[in-house]
Design a protein around this motif. Structure first.
Motif, mmCIF file in Angstrom:
data_model
loop_
_atom_site.group_PDB
_atom_site.id
_atom_site.type_symbol
_atom_site.label_atom_id
_atom_site.label_comp_id
_atom_site.label_asym_id
_atom_site.label_seq_id
_atom_site.Cartn_x
_atom_site.Cartn_y
_atom_site.Cartn_z
ATOM 1 N N UNK A 177 -4.849 5.957 3.850
ATOM 2 C CA UNK A 177 -6.244 6.327 3.617
ATOM 3 C C UNK A 177 -6.711 5.662 2.332
ATOM 4 N N UNK A 178 -7.848 4.972 2.399
ATOM 5 C CA UNK A 178 -8.372 4.233 1.249
ATOM 6 C C UNK A 178 -9.766 4.739 0.879
ATOM 7 N N UNK A 179 -9.978 4.945 -0.402
ATOM 8 C CA UNK A 179 -11.308 5.250 -0.937
ATOM 9 C C UNK A 179 -11.788 4.051 -1.748
ATOM 10 N N UNK A 180 -13.075 3.708 -1.662
ATOM 11 C CA UNK A 180 -13.565 2.510 -2.352
ATOM 12 C C UNK A 180 -13.434 2.579 -3.869
ATOM 13 N N UNK A 181 -13.440 3.783 -4.444
ATOM 14 C CA UNK A 181 -13.384 3.866 -5.898
ATOM 15 C C UNK A 181 -11.966 3.966 -6.457
ATOM 16 N N UNK A 182 -10.967 3.845 -5.591
ATOM 17 C CA UNK A 182 -9.579 3.968 -6.027
ATOM 18 C C UNK A 182 -8.844 2.651 -5.858
ATOM 19 N N UNK A 183 -7.865 2.433 -6.721
ATOM 20 C CA UNK A 183 -6.968 1.293 -6.581
ATOM 21 C C UNK A 183 -5.736 1.745 -5.810
ATOM 22 N N UNK A 184 -5.499 1.132 -4.671
ATOM 23 C CA UNK A 184 -4.370 1.525 -3.840
ATOM 24 C C UNK A 184 -4.747 2.659 -2.909
ATOM 25 N N UNK A 185 -3.903 2.945 -1.927
ATOM 26 C CA UNK A 185 -4.215 3.997 -0.947
ATOM 27 C C UNK A 185 -4.190 5.373 -1.583
ATOM 28 N N UNK A 186 -5.063 6.254 -1.080
ATOM 29 C CA UNK A 186 -5.087 7.638 -1.549
ATOM 30 C C UNK A 186 -3.860 8.385 -1.063
ATOM 31 N N UNK A 187 -3.469 8.111 0.175
ATOM 32 C CA UNK A 187 -2.304 8.785 0.741
ATOM 33 C C UNK A 187 -1.746 7.915 1.863
ATOM 34 N N UNK A 188 -0.438 8.023 2.064
ATOM 35 C CA UNK A 188 0.234 7.343 3.173
ATOM 36 C C UNK A 188 0.841 8.398 4.087
ATOM 37 N N UNK A 189 0.570 8.277 5.368
ATOM 38 C CA UNK A 189 1.129 9.213 6.348
ATOM 39 C C UNK A 189 2.091 8.445 7.249
ATOM 40 N N UNK A 190 3.356 8.796 7.173
ATOM 41 C CA UNK A 190 4.376 8.228 8.058
ATOM 42 C C UNK A 190 4.890 9.356 8.942
ATOM 43 N N UNK A 191 4.529 9.309 10.200
ATOM 44 C CA UNK A 191 4.868 10.392 11.121
ATOM 45 C C UNK A 191 5.675 9.829 12.286
ATOM 46 N N UNK A 192 6.170 10.716 13.141
ATOM 47 C CA UNK A 192 6.868 10.256 14.336
ATOM 48 C C UNK A 192 6.816 11.348 15.402
ATOM 49 N N UNK A 193 6.950 10.919 16.640
ATOM 50 C CA UNK A 193 7.007 11.847 17.766
ATOM 51 C C UNK A 193 7.638 11.104 18.942
#
Length: 369
Positions: A177-193
């Motif tokens: 997830x990326x926000x324009x006012x931030x450097x780098x991703x806000x959060x990374x989601x690594x999931x599986x099913x």
């Protein structure tokens, strides 16, 4: 289904040795996601940020090294990269279906399709700002990777004289997830099913050929990959079974009438009276348990936990847990009350932890903005 049967068995065990009525109730409640979005983020673009060539490490699991079962005659493990375009479209569709955001825009063309040399896959601040401006959105959700691990097996069951082919596929999507006012991703989601296919035949060749092909499996697994991250990104509803104790005294029976009228406040008052009146025993435990349920049905989770702890304390004494601590083995049937109440307490604490996590996420967003 297993959880339901186990909990029902626990509750039925509470009735052994006494005359007690139980009614099953269903409760719908929302579970918090790993990510919480502030109200200002209403328009999102889902973008395909998978590079044309992925530098993936093999996904090795215990089952890769597991010896064949006696019934197993063949197995084959495969590793694939998912179809980025299919997964991106599926992710956007799944997000739009939840009606959580005002608008979901899709950009399924690979952002890095024209790269001549390898570069960092994470989107830069400039790239994020340019994309959000061009797509007229508040933020981005980027599909970064989709790995797929397949296990094909053929088993022969001599009693049936049948071959059974199975394909067990585990899918590992990664989104950021990326926000324009931030450097780098806000959060990374690594999931599986996982998804699963099987086919039965009287001969080995047919059992294998009757399974879905790798090409079609890859399409379906890639579509499935887009759905997996959604419950990690957005809150979602779930239904749980609860059990209400309704007999044993006038107060308990009258409270059950109030419950049928959806008058939880009056029912709680009667259960509290029973709890205070009884010095110990199952009626005291039932009353405390019901009070906890009453508060949960009104979404007062902290009060529900408080009363579930009281019920657990009474159950601890009923089942004589202190005396059984030093026993080498304790059978389920020896502590049915304590196990049943503790299971319910754990469910409440999971809900409370989700609420705490959601509040913490919202506070962090306020600080960022």
């Amino acid at each position: 289904m297993t959880k339901y049967s186990y909990f029902l068995l626990l509750c039925c065990s509470l009735l052994l040795g006494g005359c007690q009525s139980v009614e099953q109730l269903s409760i719908d409640y929302m579970l918090s996601a790993e990510v919480s979005f502030p109200s200002s983020l209403r328009r999102v673009a889902v973008v395909n940020n998978m590079p044309p060539i992925l530098d993936n490490q093999l996904i090795v699991e215990e089952t890769d090294e597991k010896k064949k079962d006696q019934t197993e005659v063949a197995r084959k493990t495969g590793y694939f990269n998912g179809n980025a375009q299919i997964a991106t479209e599926s992710l956007a569709e799944a997000l739009a279906h939840e009606n959580y955001f005002d608008e979901v825009v899709i950009c399924d063309s690979a952002l890095r399709a024209n790269d001549m040399i390898p570069r960092e896959s994470t989107l830069s601040k400039d790239e994020v700002e340019e994309l959000t401006e061009n797509l007229a959105v508040d933020f981005l959700i980027a599909l970064e990777n989709v790995q797929i691990r397949s296990l094909r097996k053929i088993e022969f069951f001599p009693d049936w004289r049948m071959y059974v082919g199975t394909l067990d596929v585990k899918v590992y999507p990664t989104v950021k997830v990326y926000l324009p006012q931030r450097t780098g991703p806000m959060v990374t989601v690594s999931a599986n099913d996982s998804i699963f296919w099987d086919h039965t035949s009287s001969n080995m060749t047919s059992a294998s050929s009757g399974l879905i092909t790798d090409e079609n499996m890859l399409k379906e697994a890639s579509e499935f990959a887009g759905v997996i991250p959604v419950k990690h990104l957005l809150p979602y509803w779930t239904t749980a079974n609860r059990y209400l104790f309704t007999g044993g005294s006038v107060n308990m029976r009258d409270a059950a009438v109030f419950v049928r009228e959806n008058n939880w406040e009056q029912a709680i008052e009667l259960w509290k009276q029973t709890y205070e009146k009884k010095k110990k025993g199952k009626q005291k435990m039932y009353a405390a348990y019901n009070v906890a349920l009453g508060y949960e049905m009104q979404d007062s989770i902290y009060k529900a936990e408080e009363w579930a702890l009281k019920a657990q304390k009474v159950a601890y004494e009923i089942d004589k847990i202190e005396e059984k601590k030093n026993q080498s083995t304790v059978d389920f049937s020896d502590v049915p009350n304590y196990l049943a109440v503790t299971r319910y307490l754990n469910a409440l604490q999971e809900r409370k932890e989700g609420m705490t996590r959601l509040n913490a996420q919202m506070q962090r967003f306020k600080n960022d903005f």
